[in-house]
Design an enzyme around this catalytic site. Structure first.
Site, short mmCIF file in Angstrom:
data_model
loop_
_atom_site.label_atom_id
_atom_site.label_comp_id
_atom_site.label_asym_id
_atom_site.label_seq_id
_atom_site.Cartn_x
_atom_site.Cartn_y
_atom_site.Cartn_z
N GLN A 201 0.82 -1.21 0.00
CA GLN A 201 0.00 0.00 0.00
C GLN A 201 0.85 1.26 0.00
O GLN A 201 0.44 2.30 -0.52
CB GLN A 201 -0.94 0.00 1.21
CG GLN A 201 -1.97 -1.12 1.17
CD GLN A 201 -2.89 -1.03 -0.03
OE1 GLN A 201 -3.61 -0.07 -0.22
NE2 GLN A 201 -2.85 -2.06 -0.87
N HIS B 272 1.41 3.19 -3.27
CA HIS B 272 0.37 4.03 -3.88
C HIS B 272 0.83 5.47 -4.04
O HIS B 272 0.48 6.15 -5.00
CB HIS B 272 -0.91 4.00 -3.04
CG HIS B 272 -1.84 2.88 -3.42
ND1 HIS B 272 -2.75 2.99 -4.43
CD2 HIS B 272 -2.00 1.64 -2.91
CE1 HIS B 272 -3.44 1.87 -4.54
NE2 HIS B 272 -3.00 1.02 -3.63
N GLU C 140 -8.45 2.65 6.75
CA GLU C 140 -9.13 2.17 5.56
C GLU C 140 -9.05 0.65 5.43
O GLU C 140 -10.06 -0.04 5.37
CB GLU C 140 -8.49 2.84 4.34
CG GLU C 140 -9.03 2.40 3.00
CD GLU C 140 -8.24 3.00 1.86
OE1 GLU C 140 -8.77 2.99 0.73
OE2 GLU C 140 -7.10 3.46 2.06
N HIS C 141 -7.85 0.12 5.34
CA HIS C 141 -7.63 -1.32 5.23
C HIS C 141 -7.01 -1.85 6.52
O HIS C 141 -6.03 -1.29 6.99
CB HIS C 141 -6.64 -1.65 4.10
CG HIS C 141 -6.98 -1.08 2.77
ND1 HIS C 141 -6.37 0.06 2.26
CD2 HIS C 141 -7.86 -1.48 1.83
CE1 HIS C 141 -6.85 0.32 1.07
NE2 HIS C 141 -7.77 -0.60 0.78
#
Length: 433
Positions: free
Chosen positions: A250, A253, A318-319
């Site tokens: 992640q 990103h 978020e995750h």
């Protein structure tokens, strides 16, 4: 008490960097309101070096672009979109419409009406995020949205063929090669060549996110989005190598993407940090992942599972990837997250790319009050009422008169009085006077 082995930069520094973004976005939106297509074209030339005769692709152009995409890519897109479509259909099935009779002749009902036009923003730039087409367009179409306008930017002056194919296969009614604030503003306020939409969904960079924030209220949006976030929860059974790989998945990103580890094991924490440092130099996306980890990565060591889940909820990320001996315990213990990924066999990247749940999720603590994009976001849940029994009309009319006068709403009261008068012959003193 948690021990922090790695800190992120102070939040004040992050907030300060957004001020210029806000100012720039406000200027672009104002200009597009005033000058429409001319301003859209200028900003596309300035930011994307892109100024075709028409930003909207014709059906023939779409067909030609899709035909240029390798069959394996088409097959994979089709498979993933069916996973997203299937999950969205189950979500839709969970939403009930009903009509009940609460009193004799008093019928109250609920129904779901799709928004009539939705905009889907599919990021481009460095990463052609084909998966965002699945999440935004497929979900809107399952909800029944009759017009979906899909925008994506060119990549270095070229058409992102796989993204166009994904938009087309997802069911987009209009496909525009247009990106950034200019795309969001055009969809929101409309121009001579683009009719406005009612709601815009999809991820994007800081400028896209800020444009959606500033336009919210004039249009609906899916949610307020910031840089993608990952929180890995690990106990002493977790593999530090897996923790490191997934944190960096992640972080790539963008340079502002937070990647956080909370663990009950100091050994796992230290080994994960070491694995990240070992893996980073060889990552093709190191230019994003390294500053993301350096400036926004965190590692916390806690003393118990209770502390683990308590701190995780405080992050409201978020995750959340749960690499513990009993990962499903998170379903009971956590209440603030965008999406859970349970066990080592379930990585966040599955959710981003292939598994079928929606990857447009709340960031910056928004998981405290909202979930992610889902089929219900494209639906307006509305109610209707009907009173046909005269006794109920009289009962409700009298009650309305009394309740309204308590609140000093004489006009409301008189509306109720009239119903009681028509249904049961009640007097209307204020009318006679």
């Amino acid at each position: 008490m948690a021990e922090i082995l790695k800190h992120a930069v102070p939040k004040a520094e992050v907030a300060a960097s957004l001020d210029q973004v806000r100012e720039t976005v406000a200027g672009v939106i104002a200009d597009i309101r005033e000058r429409g297509d001319a301003a859209v074209r200028e900003y596309s030339e300035k930011f994307d070096k892109w100024s075709p005769g028409s930003f909207r692709l014709t059906a023939e152009e779409v067909e030609k672009i899709v035909a240029s995409v390798p069959q394996q890519v088409i097959d994979d897109i089709t498979f993933v979109q069916e996973q997203v479509r299937n999950f969205a259909r189950h979500q839709l099935d969970s939403l009930g419409e009903f009509e009940i009779e609460t009193l004799p002749g008093v019928r109250l009902g609920q129904k779901h009406i799709p928004v009539q036009a939705a905009g889907a923003y599919i990021p481009g730039g460095r990463y052609p995020l084909t998966a965002s087409a699945h999440m935004t367009i497929v979900t809107a179409k399952v909800a029944g949205v009759p017009r979906v306008v899909a925008c994506t930017p060119p990549i270095h002056g070229s058409i992102p063929a796989a993204t166009v194919a994904a938009m087309h296969l997802a069911g987009a009614d209009e496909i525009w090669l247009l990106g950034g604030v200019q795309a969001v503003a055009a969809m929101a306020v409309g121009t001579a060549t683009m009719e406005p939409v009612n709601l815009i969904a999809g991820p994007g960079n800081a400028y896209v996110a800020e444009a959606k924030r500033q336009l919210f209220g004039e249009i609906g949006i899916d949610l307020f989005a910031g840089p993608t976030e990952i929180l890995v929860l690990a106990d002493d059974q977790a593999d530090p190598f897996v923790c490191a790989v997934d944190l960096l998945s992640q972080a790539e990103h963008g340079p502002d993407s937070p990647a956080v580890l909370i663990t009950t094991s100091r050994e796992v924490a230290e080994k994960t940090i070491a694995e990240v440092e070992r893996i980073l130099p060889g990552m093709p996306t190191r230019d994003y992942a390294e500053p993301a980890w350096r400036n926004h990565g965190q590692v916390h060591v806690v003393g118990s599972v209770d502390e683990l889940y308590g701190l995780a909820d405080a992050f409201a990320f978020e995750h959340v990837e749960v690499l513990t001996a009993e990962p499903r315990l998170a379903l009971e213990r956590m209440s603030q997250y965008g999406a859970l990924f349970l066990g080592e066999g379930t990585c966040v990247s599955f959710g981003d790319k292939v598994i079928g749940t929606n990857h447009v999720l709340p960031t910056r603590g928004a998981a405290r009050y909202t979930g992610g994009l889902w089929v219900g976001k494209y639906l307006k849940t509305v109610t209707y009422q009907e009173v046909t029994d005269t006794a109920s009309q009289a009962l409700l009319g009298r009650l309305c008169g009394r309740a309204s006068r308590v609140e000093l709403f004489e006009g409301h009261a008189r509306s109720g009085d009239v119903r009681a008068a028509r249904a049961a012959g009640d007097a209307l003193p204020w009318h006679e006077a």
